[in-house]
Design a protein around this motif. Structure first.
Motif, PDB file in Angstrom:
ATOM      1  N   HIS A  50       0.841  -1.205   0.000  1.00  0.00           N
ATOM      2  CA  HIS A  50       0.000   0.000   0.000  1.00  0.00           C
ATOM      3  C   HIS A  50       0.878   1.258   0.000  1.00  0.00           C
ATOM      4  O   HIS A  50       0.618   2.222  -0.717  1.00  0.00           O
ATOM      5  N   HIS A  98       1.495   4.219  -3.393  1.00  0.00           N
ATOM      6  CA  HIS A  98       1.456   5.689  -3.361  1.00  0.00           C
ATOM      7  C   HIS A  98       2.856   6.287  -3.545  1.00  0.00           C
ATOM      8  O   HIS A  98       3.040   7.255  -4.272  1.00  0.00           O
ATOM      9  N   GLN A 139      -0.932   3.411   9.296  1.00  0.00           N
ATOM     10  CA  GLN A 139      -2.095   3.867   8.524  1.00  0.00           C
ATOM     11  C   GLN A 139      -2.080   5.400   8.452  1.00  0.00           C
ATOM     12  O   GLN A 139      -2.333   5.992   7.402  1.00  0.00           O
ATOM     13  N   MET A 140      -1.774   6.036   9.569  1.00  0.00           N
ATOM     14  CA  MET A 140      -1.698   7.502   9.589  1.00  0.00           C
ATOM     15  C   MET A 140      -0.566   7.998   8.688  1.00  0.00           C
ATOM     16  O   MET A 140      -0.691   9.025   8.012  1.00  0.00           O
ATOM     17  N   ASP A 154      -1.849   7.890   5.174  1.00  0.00           N
ATOM     18  CA  ASP A 154      -2.768   9.021   4.966  1.00  0.00           C
ATOM     19  C   ASP A 154      -1.981  10.322   4.797  1.00  0.00           C
ATOM     20  O   ASP A 154      -2.324  11.171   3.961  1.00  0.00           O
ATOM     21  N   HIS A 155      -0.938  10.491   5.614  1.00  0.00           N
ATOM     22  CA  HIS A 155      -0.094  11.701   5.560  1.00  0.00           C
ATOM     23  C   HIS A 155       0.600  11.804   4.197  1.00  0.00           C
ATOM     24  O   HIS A 155       0.661  12.889   3.604  1.00  0.00           O
ATOM     25  N   ILE A 198      -0.442  10.454   1.306  1.00  0.00           N
ATOM     26  CA  ILE A 198      -1.439  10.738   0.257  1.00  0.00           C
ATOM     27  C   ILE A 198      -1.833  12.212   0.308  1.00  0.00           C
ATOM     28  O   ILE A 198      -1.996  12.867  -0.731  1.00  0.00           O
ATOM     29  N   HIS A 199      -2.007  12.731   1.528  1.00  0.00           N
ATOM     30  CA  HIS A 199      -2.385  14.143   1.702  1.00  0.00           C
ATOM     31  C   HIS A 199      -1.375  15.065   1.041  1.00  0.00           C
ATOM     32  O   HIS A 199      -1.727  15.918   0.226  1.00  0.00           O
ATOM     33  N   GLY A 209      -1.104  14.817  -2.604  1.00  0.00           N
ATOM     34  CA  GLY A 209      -2.210  15.577  -3.208  1.00  0.00           C
ATOM     35  C   GLY A 209      -1.864  17.052  -3.341  1.00  0.00           C
ATOM     36  O   GLY A 209      -2.213  17.696  -4.343  1.00  0.00           O
ATOM     37  N   TYR A 243       0.645  17.430  -6.376  1.00  0.00           N
ATOM     38  CA  TYR A 243       0.036  17.431  -7.721  1.00  0.00           C
ATOM     39  C   TYR A 243      -0.237  18.857  -8.193  1.00  0.00           C
ATOM     40  O   TYR A 243      -0.017  19.186  -9.362  1.00  0.00           O
ATOM     41  N   PHE A 259      -3.466   8.858  -9.105  1.00  0.00           N
ATOM     42  CA  PHE A 259      -3.026   9.109  -7.721  1.00  0.00           C
ATOM     43  C   PHE A 259      -2.500   7.862  -7.016  1.00  0.00           C
ATOM     44  O   PHE A 259      -1.865   7.977  -5.965  1.00  0.00           O
ATOM     45  N   PHE A 278      -2.276   0.776  -9.368  1.00  0.00           N
ATOM     46  CA  PHE A 278      -3.029  -0.458  -9.149  1.00  0.00           C
ATOM     47  C   PHE A 278      -2.127  -1.663  -9.363  1.00  0.00           C
ATOM     48  O   PHE A 278      -1.113  -1.580 -10.038  1.00  0.00           O
ATOM     49  N   GLY A 279      -2.552  -2.791  -8.802  1.00  0.00           N
ATOM     50  CA  GLY A 279      -1.888  -4.059  -9.114  1.00  0.00           C
ATOM     51  C   GLY A 279      -0.921  -4.470  -8.047  1.00  0.00           C
ATOM     52  O   GLY A 279      -0.798  -3.842  -7.035  1.00  0.00           O
TER      53      GLY A 279
END
Lengths: 153, 153
Positions: free
Chosen positions: B9, B13, B121-122, B125-126, B128-129, B132, B135, B149, B152-153
């Motif tokens: 995961h 990202h 997990q946090m 999230d950090h 991905i944030h 974002g 970008y 973003f 896949f796979g």
């Protein structure tokens, strides 16, 4: 992951998304940071409708909710944020353990089958990603007092 | 979640983060979308060092890795992206099931104790944030052919 844990994780981010959306005044709805960017209105409604569609796909077990067209006419972004958040929480809380575990044929959208729980994980990642975009938009609109990216607790 | 699932995961990202970082030329390192924004260099290194620090906290079981100062002198963002990604994967793959389950006293940073898995997990999230955020920076630098973003796979 239980439905309650997923809903909690969703709201820990969605409450922040809504805080940002509520800072966008109508005069900034068409704001774009770059010519190829989504407008602030389109980005906000994309976030709101996408999670609702993902949750609805897990509920229905097929991709049909992705084809639904929404009508935003006459509504403010704040109204839409409140409306979609409530609708999304309602769908999430209605999911069974079986809905989370069963594989959904998402081949047409994602190239493979995915269990409901993984589709919801992707929905949360999608929300965080676009909320991350939105932070830059809102800062460029002149807001400097912005919330932390996630709500703890 | 197993260590292998978390690493997968993370990389789904991080590989995208690195693709964006590799588009940032040295002449744009100090670019800021708004006066109060982090520069492109600071945002990129914040992403890279934060995940490494979060993973190291889970490994050590205490917050001491958060205090480590990094030395970026003479290195390009592309070099740093490759270096930190490798170091982070090495720490993640070295974690035991016990490391993921044990509660870490993160009160000083997050107001409460958290199990290692939740801290990771946090961390995702950090990532991905802030990816974002990145970008929008990269689009404002004139890049229009941007990756999805998440891989896949």
């Amino acid at each position: 992951m239980t439905v309650e844990q997923i809903t909690h994780h969703f709201l820990a981010h969605r409450n922040v998304t809504n805080e940002l959306i509520n800072k966008i005044e109508a005069g900034h709805y068409e704001y774009k940071p770059a010519p190829t960017s989504m407008s602030a209105f389109d980005l906000s409604t994309h976030i709101l409708t996408s999670f609702y569609a993902f949750a609805s796909v897990v509920k229905s077990g097929d991709l049909s909710p992705l084809g639904q067209k929404a009508d935003f006419s006459g509504k403010s972004l704040s109204d839409l944020a409140a409306e979609y958040t409530q609708k999304t929480v309602d769908v999430l809380r209605s999911l069974s353990e079986d809905d989370l575990n069963k594989a959904i044929d998402t081949t047409a959208a994602f190239g493979r089958k995915l269990p409901g729980s993984q589709l919801l994980q992707m929905a949360i990642d999608h929300e965080i990603h676009h909320k991350g975009n939105l932070y830059v938009y809102v800062r460029e609109m002149g807001h400097t007092d912005l919330p932390l990216f996630v709500q703890f607790g």
